[in-house]
Design an enzyme around this catalytic site. Structure first.
Site, short mmCIF file in Angstrom:
data_model
loop_
_atom_site.label_atom_id
_atom_site.label_comp_id
_atom_site.label_asym_id
_atom_site.label_seq_id
_atom_site.Cartn_x
_atom_site.Cartn_y
_atom_site.Cartn_z
N ARG A 63 19.58 99.19 74.87
CA ARG A 63 19.67 98.94 73.43
C ARG A 63 20.32 97.59 73.23
NH1 ARG A 63 21.38 103.37 69.05
NH2 ARG A 63 19.42 104.19 69.85
N LYS A 70 22.57 104.91 79.94
CA LYS A 70 22.10 104.03 78.87
C LYS A 70 22.78 102.69 78.99
CE LYS A 70 19.53 104.94 75.05
NZ LYS A 70 18.47 105.96 74.96
N LEU A 76 9.99 103.00 60.05
CA LEU A 76 8.55 102.92 60.36
C LEU A 76 8.30 101.94 61.48
CD1 LEU A 76 7.36 103.07 56.66
CD2 LEU A 76 7.27 104.92 58.35
C1 HCI Z 1 15.23 107.64 75.31
O1 HCI Z 1 14.64 108.71 75.36
O2 HCI Z 1 16.12 107.46 74.47
C2 HCI Z 1 14.90 106.55 76.26
C3 HCI Z 1 13.79 106.93 77.19
C4 HCI Z 1 13.97 106.35 78.53
C5 HCI Z 1 13.89 107.19 79.60
C6 HCI Z 1 14.04 106.70 80.85
C7 HCI Z 1 14.26 105.37 81.03
C8 HCI Z 1 14.34 104.54 79.97
C9 HCI Z 1 14.19 105.02 78.71
#
Ligand code: HCI
EC number: 1.4.1.9
Length: 348
Positions: free
Chosen positions: A40, A76, A181
């Site tokens: 992000r 993340k 959107l």
């Molecule tokens: C998400 O679902 O928020 C991100 C999906 C994802 C899954 C695996 C690696 C990168 C992003």
């Protein structure tokens, strides 16, 4: 310095003076496999907010992978930008991706990233030139392409399951309000319109909103109306934190099911929704289509059809979660967390 409590495994935080960006990677759990979750990139009020966001989102990824039955852990990345991405020069953005790639290399495959809010397949192509720990390259670069369509398909399956739980006979004729959107929200709006929903849409970008409304014959409302406009199904597809306990007290809706991660600003909001009889599809169950797409295609070797089948099955998973919550008198979040916990602890 006082370290805030967190039940995750690792947090990496790096500041780069040259670009002015902070880089955070949260590895919440590697219990089921290497951690994974997107990158992000946005502006945060402070570096501390970026760390908190990465950790919360990483924790949600652990639950998402477990509930979706994927052999991956939760992680993340958050890049706290010095200015909105559109205002950064090409060279600065490239440098930011290079530093992020170097951080991914340091984790040595314990964490694999992918696209998220503020990053796209083209960015994954750049990262993949610098480190192998990347999912979600473009189709042109040999990857599986955007996870948007599968995320939307899963959210629509969640809407169908929620609508059935609320006692409606299908989506046809229901008032469905889609907030946000982008790639996912616009696709969910299309699926809902095809199914006969009376569509209401909103987006922070008026031009984007008008384009989708024209295409689908939807009513447009201002972004401030999201939590006050009466409708049957609310579909949050913007960034998270929309529903506080206070907002949950007055939401004039029957069902909430969307793509936004960390939809609830406050865990107690789930209890308010339960008490008011609002059917709530937990975000980490409803929005797993993107993870199923990336992990399915890139780790498990699934075909596009197999990915779509597994993504539609999110609806069945939710039907089970709703039934468990009803039986035990818990929130749907607790029921889904329990489902994840059974996988994480090896009980079946
Ligand atoms: C998400 O679902 O928020 C991100 C999906 C994802 C899954 C695996 C690696 C990168 C992003």
């Amino acid at each position: 310095m006082a370290l805030p409590e967190w039940d995750g495994e690792l947090t990496s935080v790096r500041y780069d003076r040259g670009t002015g960006a902070w880089f955070v990677i949260g590895v919440h759990s590697t219990r089921l496999g290497p951690a994974s979750g997107g990158t992000r990139a946005m502006v945060y009020p402070s570096p501390g907010d970026a760390v908190a966001d990465a950790r919360r989102l990483a924790g949600a990824m652990t639950l998402k992978m477990a509930v979706a039955g994927l052999p991956m852990g939760g992680g993340k990345s958050v890049i706290a930008l010095p200015a909105p991405r559109a205002e950064l020069g090409e060279a600065t953005w490239r440098r930011i991706l290079e530093i992020h790639a170097a951080n991914l290399e340091l984790l040595g495959g314990n964490y694999t990233t992918g696209p998220d809010v503020g990053t796209c397949s083209a960015d994954m192509d750049v990262l993949a030139g610098l480190t192998p720990h990347v999912f979600g390259r473009s189709v042109a670069a040999g990857g599986p392409g955007s996870s948007g369509p599968m995320t939307a398909l899963g959210v629509f399956a969640a809407i169908r399951a929620g609508v059935a739980e609320a006692g409606f006979d299908g989506v046809d004729g229901l008032r469905v309000l889609v907030q946000g959107l982008g790639a996912v929200g616009a696709d969910v709006a299309r699926l809902a319109a095809d199914a006969g929903a009376k569509l209401i849409v909103t987006d922070v970008d008026p031009a984007r909103c008008a384009a989708v409304a024209d295409e689908l014959g939807a009513e447009v409302v201002g972004t401030g109306a999201v939590t006050t406009r009466e409708c049957d199904v609310l579909v949050p597809c913007a960034t998270g934190g929309l529903i506080t306990a206070e907002v949950a007290e007055t939401l004039p809706i029957a069902v909430v099911a969307g793509a936004a991660n960390n939809l609830l600003a406050d865990p107690y909001a789930a209890e308010v929704l339960r008490r008011r009889g609002i059917v709530h599809a937990p975000d980490f169950v409803a929005n797993a289509g993107g993870a199923i797409h990336l992990v399915g295609r890139e780790v498990l070797g699934w075909s596009a059809d197999a990915v779509a089948d597994r993504t539609r099955a999110i609806g069945d998973t939710l039907t089970g979660v709703f039934a468990d919550a009803r039986t035990h008198g818990t929130t749907t979040v607790t029921a889904a967390q329990d489902l994840a916990a059974r996988t994480l602890t090896g009980e079946h």
